[in-house]
Structures are given as C-alpha cells and as structure tokens.
Design a protein around this motif. Structure first.
Motif, PDB file in Angstrom:
ATOM      1  N   MET A 257      -5.417  24.963 -21.656  1.00  0.00           N
ATOM      2  CA  MET A 257      -6.781  25.325 -21.310  1.00  0.00           C
ATOM      3  C   MET A 257      -7.548  26.273 -22.068  1.00  0.00           C
ATOM      4  SD  MET A 257      -8.586  24.950 -18.520  1.00  0.00           S
ATOM      5  CE  MET A 257      -6.957  23.825 -17.321  1.00  0.00           C
ATOM      6  N   ALA A 258      -7.235  27.511 -22.716  1.00  0.00           N
ATOM      7  CA  ALA A 258      -7.767  28.091 -23.198  1.00  0.00           C
ATOM      8  C   ALA A 258      -9.133  27.716 -24.454  1.00  0.00           C
ATOM      9  CB  ALA A 258      -7.006  28.969 -23.822  1.00  0.00           C
ATOM     10  N   ASP A 259      -8.033  26.214 -24.781  1.00  0.00           N
ATOM     11  CA  ASP A 259      -8.890  25.468 -26.118  1.00  0.00           C
ATOM     12  C   ASP A 259     -10.410  24.694 -25.279  1.00  0.00           C
ATOM     13  OD1 ASP A 259      -7.670  26.511 -28.169  1.00  0.00           O
ATOM     14  OD2 ASP A 259      -5.612  24.864 -27.996  1.00  0.00           O
ATOM     15  N   VAL A 260     -10.228  24.329 -24.135  1.00  0.00           N
ATOM     16  CA  VAL A 260     -10.625  23.468 -22.922  1.00  0.00           C
ATOM     17  C   VAL A 260     -12.239  24.743 -23.100  1.00  0.00           C
ATOM     18  CG1 VAL A 260     -11.560  22.286 -21.196  1.00  0.00           C
ATOM     19  CG2 VAL A 260      -9.593  21.447 -22.622  1.00  0.00           C
ATOM     20  N   LEU A 261     -11.486  25.533 -22.138  1.00  0.00           N
ATOM     21  CA  LEU A 261     -13.017  26.624 -21.646  1.00  0.00           C
ATOM     22  C   LEU A 261     -13.452  27.267 -23.403  1.00  0.00           C
ATOM     23  CD1 LEU A 261     -10.357  28.106 -19.027  1.00  0.00           C
ATOM     24  CD2 LEU A 261     -12.401  26.718 -19.206  1.00  0.00           C
ATOM     25  N   SER A 262     -13.097  27.502 -24.428  1.00  0.00           N
ATOM     26  CA  SER A 262     -13.794  27.667 -25.457  1.00  0.00           C
ATOM     27  C   SER A 262     -14.813  26.734 -26.419  1.00  0.00           C
ATOM     28  CB  SER A 262     -12.970  28.909 -26.357  1.00  0.00           C
ATOM     29  OG  SER A 262     -12.090  27.325 -27.320  1.00  0.00           O
ATOM     30  N   LEU A 263     -13.505  25.504 -26.248  1.00  0.00           N
ATOM     31  CA  LEU A 263     -15.073  24.788 -26.426  1.00  0.00           C
ATOM     32  C   LEU A 263     -16.137  24.260 -25.598  1.00  0.00           C
ATOM     33  CD1 LEU A 263     -15.442  22.383 -28.526  1.00  0.00           C
ATOM     34  CD2 LEU A 263     -13.951  21.126 -26.433  1.00  0.00           C
TER      35      LEU A 263
ATOM     36  N   ASP B 107     -12.828  21.610 -36.653  1.00  0.00           N
ATOM     37  CA  ASP B 107     -12.321  22.808 -35.809  1.00  0.00           C
ATOM     38  C   ASP B 107     -11.003  23.434 -36.081  1.00  0.00           C
ATOM     39  OD1 ASP B 107     -12.352  23.936 -33.239  1.00  0.00           O
ATOM     40  OD2 ASP B 107     -14.907  23.982 -33.612  1.00  0.00           O
ATOM     41  N   GLU B 108     -10.984  24.527 -35.758  1.00  0.00           N
ATOM     42  CA  GLU B 108      -9.492  25.357 -35.061  1.00  0.00           C
ATOM     43  C   GLU B 108      -8.362  24.180 -34.561  1.00  0.00           C
ATOM     44  OE1 GLU B 108      -7.444  27.007 -37.618  1.00  0.00           O
ATOM     45  OE2 GLU B 108      -8.735  27.833 -38.640  1.00  0.00           O
ATOM     46  N   ARG B 109      -9.071  23.819 -33.683  1.00  0.00           N
ATOM     47  CA  ARG B 109      -9.179  23.473 -32.466  1.00  0.00           C
ATOM     48  C   ARG B 109      -7.957  22.124 -32.328  1.00  0.00           C
ATOM     49  NH1 ARG B 109     -13.568  26.300 -28.650  1.00  0.00           N
ATOM     50  NH2 ARG B 109     -14.870  25.382 -30.998  1.00  0.00           N
ATOM     51  N   TRP B 110      -8.757  21.452 -33.387  1.00  0.00           N
ATOM     52  CA  TRP B 110      -8.455  19.887 -33.935  1.00  0.00           C
ATOM     53  C   TRP B 110      -8.363  19.692 -35.491  1.00  0.00           C
ATOM     54  CZ3 TRP B 110     -13.339  20.275 -31.642  1.00  0.00           C
ATOM     55  CH2 TRP B 110     -14.758  19.916 -32.158  1.00  0.00           C
ATOM     56  N   ALA B 111      -7.387  20.816 -35.561  1.00  0.00           N
ATOM     57  CA  ALA B 111      -7.527  21.023 -37.216  1.00  0.00           C
ATOM     58  C   ALA B 111      -5.952  20.045 -37.979  1.00  0.00           C
ATOM     59  CB  ALA B 111      -7.109  22.299 -37.417  1.00  0.00           C
TER      60      ALA B 111
ATOM     61  N   TRP C 192     -19.427  14.766 -44.521  1.00  0.00           N
ATOM     62  CA  TRP C 192     -20.250  15.404 -44.092  1.00  0.00           C
ATOM     63  C   TRP C 192     -22.222  14.469 -44.284  1.00  0.00           C
ATOM     64  CZ3 TRP C 192     -23.818  18.259 -47.102  1.00  0.00           C
ATOM     65  CH2 TRP C 192     -23.653  18.556 -48.378  1.00  0.00           C
ATOM     66  N   GLY C 193     -22.588  15.378 -43.928  1.00  0.00           N
ATOM     67  CA  GLY C 193     -24.426  15.094 -44.855  1.00  0.00           C
ATOM     68  C   GLY C 193     -25.072  13.706 -43.725  1.00  0.00           C
ATOM     69  N   ALA C 194     -24.255  13.814 -43.030  1.00  0.00           N
ATOM     70  CA  ALA C 194     -25.719  12.124 -41.811  1.00  0.00           C
ATOM     71  C   ALA C 194     -25.651  12.429 -40.482  1.00  0.00           C
ATOM     72  CB  ALA C 194     -24.084  10.562 -42.003  1.00  0.00           C
ATOM     73  N   PHE C 195     -24.362  13.496 -39.424  1.00  0.00           N
ATOM     74  CA  PHE C 195     -24.054  13.141 -38.681  1.00  0.00           C
ATOM     75  C   PHE C 195     -23.190  14.337 -37.723  1.00  0.00           C
ATOM     76  CE2 PHE C 195     -22.590   8.572 -39.172  1.00  0.00           C
ATOM     77  CZ  PHE C 195     -24.296   8.238 -38.944  1.00  0.00           C
ATOM     78  N   THR C 196     -24.109  14.954 -37.040  1.00  0.00           N
ATOM     79  CA  THR C 196     -23.149  15.649 -36.201  1.00  0.00           C
ATOM     80  C   THR C 196     -22.564  15.580 -35.327  1.00  0.00           C
ATOM     81  OG1 THR C 196     -24.934  17.365 -36.483  1.00  0.00           O
ATOM     82  CG2 THR C 196     -23.688  18.816 -34.931  1.00  0.00           C
ATOM     83  N   LEU C 197     -20.931  15.437 -35.577  1.00  0.00           N
ATOM     84  CA  LEU C 197     -20.016  15.187 -34.870  1.00  0.00           C
ATOM     85  C   LEU C 197     -18.745  16.694 -34.551  1.00  0.00           C
ATOM     86  CD1 LEU C 197     -18.875  12.441 -36.614  1.00  0.00           C
ATOM     87  CD2 LEU C 197     -20.445  11.822 -34.474  1.00  0.00           C
ATOM     88  N   ALA C 198     -19.391  17.982 -35.074  1.00  0.00           N
ATOM     89  CA  ALA C 198     -18.617  18.934 -34.900  1.00  0.00           C
ATOM     90  C   ALA C 198     -19.308  20.054 -34.085  1.00  0.00           C
ATOM     91  CB  ALA C 198     -17.752  19.372 -36.212  1.00  0.00           C
TER      92      ALA C 198
END
Length: 363
Positions: free
Chosen positions: A59-65, A282-286, A312-318
């Motif tokens: 829950m802490a990770d979900v809320l922080s996300l 992201d540390e939450r999905w490392a 990297w260099g093409a899309f924003t996914l994080a």
C-alpha cells in the motif's frame, strides 16, 4: 432488467475486443501449455524467473506512486525535438565489420558478417494497442522508412510487451524478413499476424540456433510478459547472445539485475559489445528493470568491452527525467572505467572503432 442488459453488453463488448482486436496477439493453445508444463521454468500456468521476482506493490508503494503521478514531472519528455540521423540504405550489408544502428528505445539494426538483423523492432508511433490512448514517440518518426527496407535476414525479439513487439511494425516487416527468432510462445502472436510458422524459431533459455554462420543463443532475463488482461507470463522473455567469427554481441532485452548476467558471461563472454537496458526504471519495480548503475554492473558481469545503453530516448514509460538514464549510466561508467558509446538515433556505430560517438546530444 435494463441495467442487467447494459452490463452484459459491456462485458460482451470487452471480451470480444480482447479476443478479436489483433494487436492483443494470440492466446496460448492448450497444446502449447501442455508442452510448456514439462519445462523447469514454467509452473502450472505461466513462465517464471530464475530468481524469485515479486511484482506486487504494498500500500505504501501504491500511494507513493499515485502521489508522484499527481505531482508530475515536467522533464519526463524532451522540450525540443531530439536529433536523428536517417539511415542510408545503400550502405546496409556492405560492411565487413560489425555495425549497430539504434532506432530509439530497444529497437536496433545489427549488421554482422554480411547479415542484417533487427532486434526488438518496435518502430511504431506509440507503445500501446490503442494509439490515441498512449504517449507518442519523442522523435515523431523513426530514422528508417520500412517501405524501402531491404530484405532482412532475421528479426530477434526479447519478449511480447508493446514497447518491444508492435503489431503495426510486424505488418510492414513480415514480408521482408527471412526468419524470426523468438522466446517460447511469442511465435503465436506472429502467426496470428500473418507470419508463416515455418519462418519462426522459438527458444527456451540456453537453446541455440544457427543463422548462416552466426550463432544465436536465447539466454535468461529477469522480467515478465503479457499483452492483455489475462495472459501474464504466458510467453517467455529472454536476452540474446549473438556470436560471429570475429565479434560477440549481447542484447539484454528487459531485465532486472540478477545472477543470470554472471552466468551468461561465464558461458559466452567476453562480449565486444553489450546492448544493455538502462531506462524506464523505478525503485518500486527494480526487480524487472535495472537501475542505471546496475546496467553498468551487468555489463561487467557479462564481461562486456563496450557498453551501448538502450531502452531510453523514445517513450516515457516511467517517472524519471527522460534523459536521467544516460546521465546516470555515463557517471557510473566513469567510476568503473567502462567504455561507452552514445550515438544519436539513426547514427551507425562500427565495432571496433578508434573513436565512438560521445556527443552529449540530449543536453
């Protein structure tokens, strides 16, 4: 009664959409699942990682996300067009030395000993089955016209996520490609999209193939797969080792950091070039995407000589800055004395080379 009918119609519409919209790919057959169940990296219903890889968030990770998404980040996308160099078709397959051209994200063209291979050729405008519902490619275009593309000896895929396996790209490529090399199960998507079954070779981890003198080995990665609501890990994910008479190349696909890198290095290293994931972390999905510093360590683990950062260099996914991956990777390579190549999108890189591209074009 009216509400029931509306709900039933909505459910029917969703199920039909998932079943028949081609971009979602194919559902695994019962026969395939029965075969997969005999494998050590498949449990009763799905493929599994070598290293335990929990993916659920507390829950802490979900809320922080949620907090971070609401807060936003103005540098998640470039504020100006990024530089791009268009591919010269006339020079393709004319080089004796190994040459790599990056198309952004993890899409690459590898020319090696007279053969031309495409790696994860996601060349569409958006990494989504529904184009208008997702972010667009930074460059608005790719440096290669698929309608003018010459015959390709092979396409290699690492897994079936939309930012790597693109339905629209396959429609343009399928008649120009001699062979497809894919991890287990992924071939079903290609067959549904019109690729001949006899042109597809599926592999489990550590299985090897030969392509006119090139050795292709499907190797482990730490990730997951899936294209719709009900097919999580139904197909395998992987990295690839490509060995020629002169050079060895490693393509990481998507992966969290784990011990498989050292195992690959012990079996098949050293590598003249590593094409190594470094973005969308992201540390939450490392567990499923390496941090940039881990990218450099993974390069060292597989015994790489030159590091080529991708994903990297093409899309924003994080949530990180769009150029944070390359900044952090470069810093880590300086700390660990690792040679790195950072070309513009579409700029060919010859291996080996006395001077690799190193202009800070993202600044």
């Amino acid at each position: 009664m009216t509400i029931f009918i509306i709900c039933a119609a909505v459910i029917f519409g969703i199920v039909s959409f998932l079943a028949y919209y081609p971009s979602f790919g194919a559902k695994m057959s019962k026969e395939d699942i029965q075969l997969f169940r005999q494998l050590p990296n498949f449990n009763r219903k799905s493929f599994i990682n070598q290293t335990p890889t929990p993916m659920s968030m507390g829950m802490a990770d979900v809320l922080s996300l949620l907090r971070d998404y609401v807060k936003g980040n103005p540098n998640r996308k470039p504020i100006a067009p990024i530089p791009m160099q268009h591919v010269n078709f006339g020079s393709i397959q004319r080089h004796k030395q190994t040459r790599v051209t990056w198309f952004g994200h993890s899409a690459l063209m590898l020319e090696m000993e007279g053969k031309t291979l495409l790696l994860d050729p996601m060349l569409g405008p958006t990494p989504s089955p529904i184009p208008f519902m997702s972010n667009q490619r930074y460059s608005k275009d790719v440096p290669i016209d698929l309608n003018q593309l010459p015959i390709i000896d092979a396409v290699i895929f690492s897994h079936d996520h939309y930012d790597h396996l693109d339905y629209r790209s396959i429609q343009k490529l399928k008649d120009k490609v001699k062979r497809f090399f894919v991890p287990l199960g992924l071939g079903s998507h290609l067959v549904r999209w019109g690729v001949a079954q006899e042109n597809i070779t599926e592999h489990n981890w550590w299985e090897e193939s030969e392509l006119d003198g090139l050795q292709l080995i499907c190797t482990p990665a730490r990730h997951f797969s899936g294209r719709s609501l009900f097919d999580r890990n139904a197909t395998l994910w992987c990295s690839w080792v490509i060995i020629g008479q002169q050079d060895r190349v490693y393509f990481s696909g998507d992966s969290g950091y784990a011990t498989h890198f050292k195992e690959i290095g012990e079996r098949y290293g050293p590598f003249d070039l590593t094409l190594m994931e470094c973005g969308q972390y992201d540390e939450r999905w490392a567990n499923i995407h390496m941090m940039p510093e881990e990218t450099v360590q993974a390069h060292l683990d597989v015994k790489g000589k030159v590091l080529f950062p991708i994903h990297w260099g093409a899309f924003t996914l994080a949530l990180h800055d769009w150029n944070d991956p390359i900044e952090r990777v470069i810093k880590a390579t300086k700390e660990k004395n690792v040679e790195i190549v950072v070309p513009k999108i579409g700029e060919p890189v010859q291996i080996p080379s006395a001077q690799y591209p190193n202009a800070l074009w993202w600044k």
